[in-house]
Every structure is written in C-alpha cells, then in structure tokens.
Enzyme design. Structure first.
Site, PDB file in Angstrom:
ATOM      1  N   ASP A 414       6.781 -16.975 -16.795  1.00  0.00           N
ATOM      2  CA  ASP A 414       6.099 -16.295 -15.688  1.00  0.00           C
ATOM      3  C   ASP A 414       5.922 -14.813 -16.036  1.00  0.00           C
ATOM      4  OD1 ASP A 414       5.001 -15.867 -13.187  1.00  0.00           O
ATOM      5  OD2 ASP A 414       6.939 -15.599 -12.195  1.00  0.00           O
ATOM      6  N   GLU A 417       1.550 -11.643 -18.086  1.00  0.00           N
ATOM      7  CA  GLU A 417       0.227 -10.998 -18.342  1.00  0.00           C
ATOM      8  C   GLU A 417       0.370  -9.836 -19.298  1.00  0.00           C
ATOM      9  OE1 GLU A 417       1.531 -11.689 -15.328  1.00  0.00           O
ATOM     10  OE2 GLU A 417       0.435 -13.576 -15.210  1.00  0.00           O
ATOM     11  N   ASP A 494       0.143 -17.277  -7.921  1.00  0.00           N
ATOM     12  CA  ASP A 494       0.509 -17.114  -6.516  1.00  0.00           C
ATOM     13  C   ASP A 494      -0.662 -17.277  -5.554  1.00  0.00           C
ATOM     14  OD1 ASP A 494       2.908 -16.624  -7.664  1.00  0.00           O
ATOM     15  OD2 ASP A 494       2.840 -14.454  -7.376  1.00  0.00           O
TER      16      ASP A 494
HETATM   17  C1  GLC Z   1       5.933 -14.783  -9.476  1.00  0.00           C
HETATM   18  C2  GLC Z   1       5.547 -16.216  -9.725  1.00  0.00           C
HETATM   19  C3  GLC Z   1       6.155 -17.107  -8.674  1.00  0.00           C
HETATM   20  C4  GLC Z   1       7.662 -16.926  -8.699  1.00  0.00           C
HETATM   21  C5  GLC Z   1       8.022 -15.471  -8.465  1.00  0.00           C
HETATM   22  C6  GLC Z   1       9.508 -15.204  -8.608  1.00  0.00           C
HETATM   23  O1  GLC Z   1       5.368 -14.319  -8.289  1.00  0.00           O
HETATM   24  O2  GLC Z   1       4.169 -16.367  -9.803  1.00  0.00           O
HETATM   25  O3  GLC Z   1       5.820 -18.445  -8.890  1.00  0.00           O
HETATM   26  O4  GLC Z   1       8.251 -17.727  -7.733  1.00  0.00           O
HETATM   27  O5  GLC Z   1       7.340 -14.659  -9.405  1.00  0.00           O
HETATM   28  O6  GLC Z   1       9.956 -15.559  -9.864  1.00  0.00           O
END
Ligand code: GLC
Length: 814
Positions: A414, A417, A494
């Site tokens: 995650d 980017e 998200d």
């Molecule tokens: C980011 C991710 C989400 C995750 C959050 C906390 O917003 O896209 O899926 O739950 O981080 O890790």
C-alpha cells in the site's frame, strides 16, 4: 547529476517536430534513421508489434523500462523497401511506412487499413527550450508525438479511469497519486498509470503504448478532433503499436510485451475480508467465527496497519498480536489465510534494524545533497527504499521472511505511489534521487515516479518466490505502471461507501482489463464513510463477480462485514458470496486463459463485440468471461434497470427466461437477484457449496448450460490443476474443452478427452441444462442411456456422468 531542476510547464519552450531524416543503418527487423541530432529507430518486434524510439542529442537508443517483460524477440520475417523519400518495413501482418522528408511514420495492415499515422504537420519531436543549454536540464527536452485521428476512431483504455469506457475527446494524465478522500468520476489520474490507449475504428482495433515512467499526458482528440497527442516531461520518445485488428489480438500482443498475470493460488479467488484495522487477535478470531457461524464463505482475513509495532514495517505489536503464528495456524485450520499490509515508508529510528540496515547498505532515496530523503507516513518520519536498485529489491524481498515465518500467506503493498503526509496526499518531489545502486544509473524521482509502485510489488513477488519457491505468490498493489500485472493484482484504493462509487467500479475495472490488468477489484462496500445495508448488499451483488473480491472499510466507519446490517441484507450477501464460491472453477478457468492470452476476466462488452458500437458506451454492465453478462444495480430503492444484451441468445440466470440480442431490455432485479445472464450453449463450470476454497473436493462439478436452438454453438472450457505450485508448467493440469449445440430437437454436448496429467479428485460431473420446457424423450451418453433427471418446475435436466478422462458425447432428444 545536474543540480538544476525545473519542470517543463514552467520552463516553456517550443515544440519542434523532427524534420528531414536519412537512413543510416538497418538490421533484420529495424531501420535506423537520423533526423538532425536525433536517432530514430523503427522496429518490427513481432508480426503485429512495432516499436518506434527517438533519442535526441546523441543519446544511445535504449528501451529498458519497468513496463517491458520481453526483450528478446524471436526472428520475424521482415521485408524492407526503399524509394527516394520513403522506406517501408513489412511483416506478413502490417507495414510501417516511413516518409523521410519530413520524417513521418504510419502503419497499414494487410487489409489496407491505415492506423497510428503521424499527424502530417506535427509528427514527433521534442520541446526545445529558448536557451541552447537544454540538456543540462535533468529531464532533457520533453518528447511529444502527434497522431492523426482516423475517421471514426474512438479511444479507450488509459488504465484505472473511473469516468466511463470511452476516452475520445479527453485529456489524460498519467501520474500516480493517492487522491484526497472521496475522489469522484471527474478525477483523472489515480494510483496507477498505464499510458496505453486502445483505439477502435469501424470495429477494428489497434493499441499504442507510450512508454515513459515520468509524467505523461495524452490528448485524445480534445484539443483538436483530428488528432491525438502523447507527451512526457522528459526522457526518450518510445512507443509501441499493436496492430490488432481485434481487441483480443491487441491485448495478447500488449501482454506479450508487458507480461501476463501469473496463475493465482486457488484460494485467492475466494471471498476476502478486511478492515482498517482488525485491532487485535480477539477481533480477528471473532470475525473468522462470524463467517463460519453464519455460513458465509471466506478465504482470507487481512491485518491492516495496527498489527505492526508503531507502524514499523515487518514488526508485530506484541500486545495486540502476542502469538501471530498461533493465530495464523488456528485460522488456517478453519480455512482462512492471513494477509498483511506492508507500506514502503521505513521509520527513521536508530533502534529499528530495518531502518539501520537500509541506511548502512545505502538503499534509500536521497536528496540532491546526498542525505537521505525523509517525509512522514503512518510511523512518523520515514526513509524510502530506492526500489530502482536491484539490491534494494532483493533486501526488501528477503525481509518478508519475518512475516512468512509467522504464517502470513500474502502481502498487501500500500501507499506505494509513494503517498506522503507532508503535505497530505503528496508524493516525492521530482528532484529526489534514486541512486540506483552500484553500476546502476541514478535517476530523479520525476523520471521513475510511475514505476515506484510496480518496483515495490516486483520486489515482493520476487522475494516471495525465493522464500517459498513452491508456492504462487499472492501480492496486492495499489500503485503501479504498465506491466504491473506480472507482479501483483491491483486493488483500486480508497473508494467511498457511495452509490456513485459502486457505479464507478465498473468502468474502472473494465478500463484496467483493457490495459492488461485483469486481476483487480475495488473495496466491496466502499472504504471511506458509512455503508448501509442496501448499499452493502448491492455492492456485494457486484463484488461477487470481481476477479478479486474483498470487503474493506476505513477506521472509524460502521462495521461492514456481510452480516453487519442484519436481514435481509445478510442473506443477500450470503447468497452472492456462495454463488461466487460456486463459480470458482469458472473463474479459475478464466484466470488460466488470462495467464495464457492476456484477455481480461471482467471485460467490457466491446472486447467480445467490437463491431457493435452500442457496446462502446455500455460501461455499467460487463462480461465475466464469455458466458456471463452482469448488469449490477447501482442506485438505491430501485428494482429495475436497463440492460443491453449484445448479439446472441441469453438466459436470465434467476428465472431461465430467454432473450435474443441485440436487445435493450428492462430487467427486474429485486435485492439478491442482480441482472445476470448466461450465454446460450456456453458452459459455466461450478463447484459445490463450500465455506472456503479447498474445504472439500470439487465433487460433483456442475456444468451449467442453457441449450438453445437457433443460437450459435457455444464452448465448454474447464481448467484445473493443484491450485498452487508450479506443476502445471510441466503438464500437471487437467483441461477439458467441448461444445454445445442444438440442431432441431437434439441437444449435443461434447466433453473432450481430459488433457494433461492432473487427475481431479472427484467422481461425478453433472450437466445441468436449463430452459428445457418439456421432459426429454431420451438422454444418452456415448450412445448408452444416461443417468438423468428432469425437474419440471425449474425446467432443468441434470445428466449425471462419471468423472473420467474420456471423451463424452451427450445427446438430449427433446
Ligand atoms: C490506505 C489504504 C487503505 C488502508 C489504509 C490504512 O488508505 O488505501 O486500504 O486501509 O491506508 O493502512
């Protein structure tokens, strides 16, 4: 490295198309030309894949890029012709035409169709800055390419876009971002960037990949309806043309170049459950119990960032998760896998071995002054691995041992980017340096930004393969670049618990599928904000058909597990997730096809029906393989919607009603019965009811079929293997093909011999034939009376066969 750093838009400059060119050299597949101080190469990589590269100011030609999976191409038969001012490079499928004065490149195929022709006036070239010293600028002069828009040409693709399928008349930005909370369809670039456009002209397709890992922009007949534009902030001008003429052929060639989706482990096709975060072991166990007690299928539970110690990657919070191994093994016994999140930011902390080792081995990104680059993410101030460095990738991959040793089954990448907190939702400044490691070439972040997420996912996949060579890695990524499909599946970040986001999911996943990323899914139920029962139920009606099916929601939101809103919503979620579970043999066969061909799994109608332009804007319905058409309900309080059924005969899954396309129909879809159609004569292999994948053998395996007279013959495809490992590469698979057709009063179904050495663990195969209004006169299998039954109320004939490797022909005489 040069210390000045300016972005093109601020520095201005004037675009100069390349002028007169001369041939300087050629080899078996390429022409090499010189236009001023720019070297241009035109190559036929395969019969239907051409590559063009332009390298200014004496830069050596190079094509290495994170997008590219295949560098060694088999010989291809190419003929070259030369006249005074023109050169051609032809394969059996297409010809590249190169005019020399000025230099312009265009293509035709064997049928004479012209495509991807340079705009006569603007062609391709670079932006020259007013001062002559442009090459001291770190990114070099911005490359630009202008192509003529053929009459009737329409544009698609462009990766993860949410706003619909068609891109004609749009400006597209390719720059990975973590968008601020609550993005809408008006947002352009999101987490991944795939600078690839699929064009359709009078039913015929070609594709163009503009390969540049910096910021890229396309203008697809917006600024001028007679042309398209492809440009970057700097770097070389490299693009690939895929000749088609069907979307399927374009995708096959595109994924030959950029790589294909690996075979997933079978369990990864099961339903998955997540929350930011299940805060401790007890909560995880309770959720697991919830699924089993309520008889709702689930294969995977996720640990989001709170499992870590102060969000330090590769550590565990010992208070919340005192015994991770025991938790993972207990869950495993109940049929659950555990997947953990890993972010790229490494907390700057002298007592944290991951940081200390990364620093000592010099594996982090730097500032121009040579110091580590720091910014804040979840753990506070962090350093960021330079994933362009192979040594960093190897190191990062190895550290995953700490998670795998605790029983973790897969990794969720995650924030890659990368997303930064100072300021919120920003990314690294362009002048951050990726040192690239010994022997590697240092690059500015602006040059590699869009590849960062893919490189992280690649580190993880390669690491997992080293650590567990006999298991298929399960890796999820949020950010990525063209070709990301070879490293990971993509989930789309998200979204929000909004009806609009349920609608947006459809074009978004279809657009990804048209760009090689077939294994994808959105957060079912929506991430930000509170869902409600109806939204979750309708979202699950859609989510059950995603290649990746995971319910996820943000911290502070209402609970969103399938039972969170009580009845009737819980029953709808159960019914849909049970249907998904039963569809796993079909989904797995589609994944195998995708792995071999690059075809999407969840696909736009235009992929199968490119000659029918009504499909080009049908972005709120989709095909799952060629047998199922799904048209989810995306508004509250309604039970009806318009559905476009393309050419062919379709049966409504819930009622068995027959429709002959092309047709616009009004579907009735009460909660729990989303519009779902099965193509006539096309088999859908389904397994028995199961709480999780692998709970029991796929026995009996059912082929659901709606035979229809006056409809074309359809196919039957079933692919199976051990569900994990790589034995399938050595023939350990079982493949069955066949067909179904109806002639007069006779339904004929053939099942080919079972191909491959894998022997499925089962004794029975059922053919479940729907839409049969009268009891058949006779049903035979290989000439002998078959074991069969007829249920008049459902209009169904079930023919029971023994599983064996032989060819079987079933005849049903009506
Ligand atoms: C980011 C991710 C989400 C995750 C959050 C906390 O917003 O896209 O899926 O739950 O981080 O890790």
């Amino acid at each position: 490295m040069a210390e000045t750093f300016e972005r093109t838009p601020e520095t201005g400059g004037r675009y100069e198309p390349l002028g007169t060119a001369e041939l300087v050299d050629h080899d078996d597949r390429s022409l090499r030309l010189r236009a001023g101080s720019t070297i241009v190469e035109v190559s036929a990589l395969a019969e239907d894949i051409f590559r063009v590269g332009a390298f200014p100011e004496g830069r050596p030609p190079r094509y290495d890029s994170e997008a590219i999976a295949k560098e060694d191409w088999e010989p291809v038969e190419v003929s070259m012709e030369r006249s005074d001012r023109k050169l051609t490079l032809s394969t059996s499928a297409a010809t590249a035409h190169v005019s020399l004065d000025p230099l312009r490149i265009s293509f035709t195929d064997a049928s004479g169709r012209a495509f991807a022709a340079d705009d006569e006036e603007l062609g391709m070239g670079f932006v020259r800055r007013p001062d002559a010293d442009v090459f001291t600028q770190p990114l070099g002069p911005p490359p630009q390419l202008y192509k003529k828009r053929e009459e009737g040409e329409r544009y698609f693709g462009c990766g993860e876009r949410t706003s619909g399928l068609e891109k004609t008349g749009s400006h597209q930005v390719f720059w990975n971002v973590d968008p601020p909370l609550g993005h809408t369809a008006s947002f352009n670039n999101l987490y991944t960037s795939i600078p690839f456009a699929l064009s359709m002209t009078n039913g015929r397709a070609h594709g163009l990949l503009f390969d540049n890992t910096g910021r890229v922009e396309f203008d697809l007949a917006l600024e001028n309806e007679d042309r398209s534009y492809y440009g970057a902030e700097g770097g070389n001008l490299v693009y690939y043309v895929f000749c088609g003429p069907t979307p399927a052929e374009v995708l096959t060639s595109y994924t030959e170049l950029t790589g294909r989706t690996p075979m997933p482990p079978l369990w990864a096709l099961g339903n998955q459950q997540c929350r930011y975060s299940y805060m401790d072991e007890d909560e995880v166990r309770e959720v697991a119990r919830g699924f089993r007690e309520r008889d709702i299928p689930c294969d995977v539970i996720y640990l989001d960032i709170h499992y870590m110690d102060g969000y330090r990657v590769f550590t565990w919070n010992e208070e919340r998760f005192p015994e991770p191994e025991k938790l993972a093994s207990d869950l495993r016994e109940q049929g659950f896998r555990v997947v953990t999140i890993v972010d790229p930011g490494v907390k700057v902390d002298e007592n944290y071995p991951v940081y200390v080792e990364g620093r000592e081995r010099d594996l982090f990104c730097k500032k121009l002054d040579g110091e580590e680059y720091h910014n804040a993410v979840w753990p506070g101030i962090c350093a960021f691995p330079d994933f362009t460095n192979p040594e960093t990738r190897e190191w990062w991959g190895e550290i995953h041992k700490a998670l795998l040793d605790r029983g973790v089954a897969g990794i969720w990448c995650d924030m890659n980017e990368p997303s930064l907190f100072i300021p919120r939702n920003s990314t690294m400044p362009g002048h951050v340096v990726h040192p690239g490691g010994p022997g590697g070439e240092a690059k500015y972040h602006a040059q590699v930004h869009n590849a960062y997420g893919s490189l992280m996912a690649r580190a993880v996949r390669e690491g997992l393969l080293d650590l567990r060579p006999d298991e298929r890695p399960f890796v999820i990524t949020r950010a990525g670049y063209a070709g990301l499909q070879r490293h990971a599946l993509q989930w789309t970040g998200d979204n929000s618990s909004w009806w609009e986001h349920l609608w947006m999911s459809m074009p978004q996943l279809q657009n990804l599928g048209l760009c090689g990323v077939a294994w994808s899914g959105v957060d079912v139920g929506g991430f930000w904000g509170d869902a409600n029962g109806e939204l979750l139920a309708r979202f699950t009606e859609f989510g059950a058909f995603q290649p990746f099916c995971r319910n996820h929601t943000a911290i502070g939101t209402r609970r969103q597990e399938p039972w969170a809103f009580g009845e009737p919503f819980e029953s709808v979620c159960r019914k849909m997730l049970k249907l998904r579970q039963r569809l796993i043999p079909y989904l797995y066969s589609l994944f195998e096809m995708c792995h071999r061909t690059g075809f999407p799994i969840l696909m736009p109608l235009l992929f199968e029906y490119p000659e029918d332009e009504t499909t080009y804007t049908a972005d709120d319905e989709f095909l799952l393989g060629d047998a199922l058409l799904v048209a989810p309900i995306t508004r509250p309080g309604i039970e009806h919607r318009h559905v476009y059924l393309p050419q062919g005969t379709w049966f409504h899954y819930w009622t068995g009603e027959r429709f002959d396309g092309p047709a616009h129909i009004l579907a009735h879809a009460p909660l729990g019965e989303p519009p779902l159609y099965v193509k006539a004569n096309t088999a859908v292999p389904m397994g028995p009811d199961m709480a999780h994948t692998g709970e029991r053998a796929m026995d009996p395996l059912t082929f659901l079929l709606y035979p229809a007279a006056n409809a074309s013959a359809g196919e039957l495809v079933l692919y199976e293997d051990a569900g994990d490992g790589f034995g399938y590469e050595n023939g350990e698979y079982a493949r069955r093909t066949g067909f179904c057709e109806v002639l007069g009063d006779v339904i004929s179904i053939s099942l080919s011999e079972r191909d491959g050495s894998f022997v499925p663990e089962r004794s029975l195969v059922d053919l479940e034939l729907g839409g049969i209004r009268f009891r058949p006169e006779k049903v035979s299998a290989n000439g002998a009376e078959a074991d069969w039954s007829y249920e008049e109320a459902d209009g169904k004939v079930v023919v029971r066969l023994a599983e064996n490797a032989d060819e079987t022909i079933v005849r049903v005489e009506l």
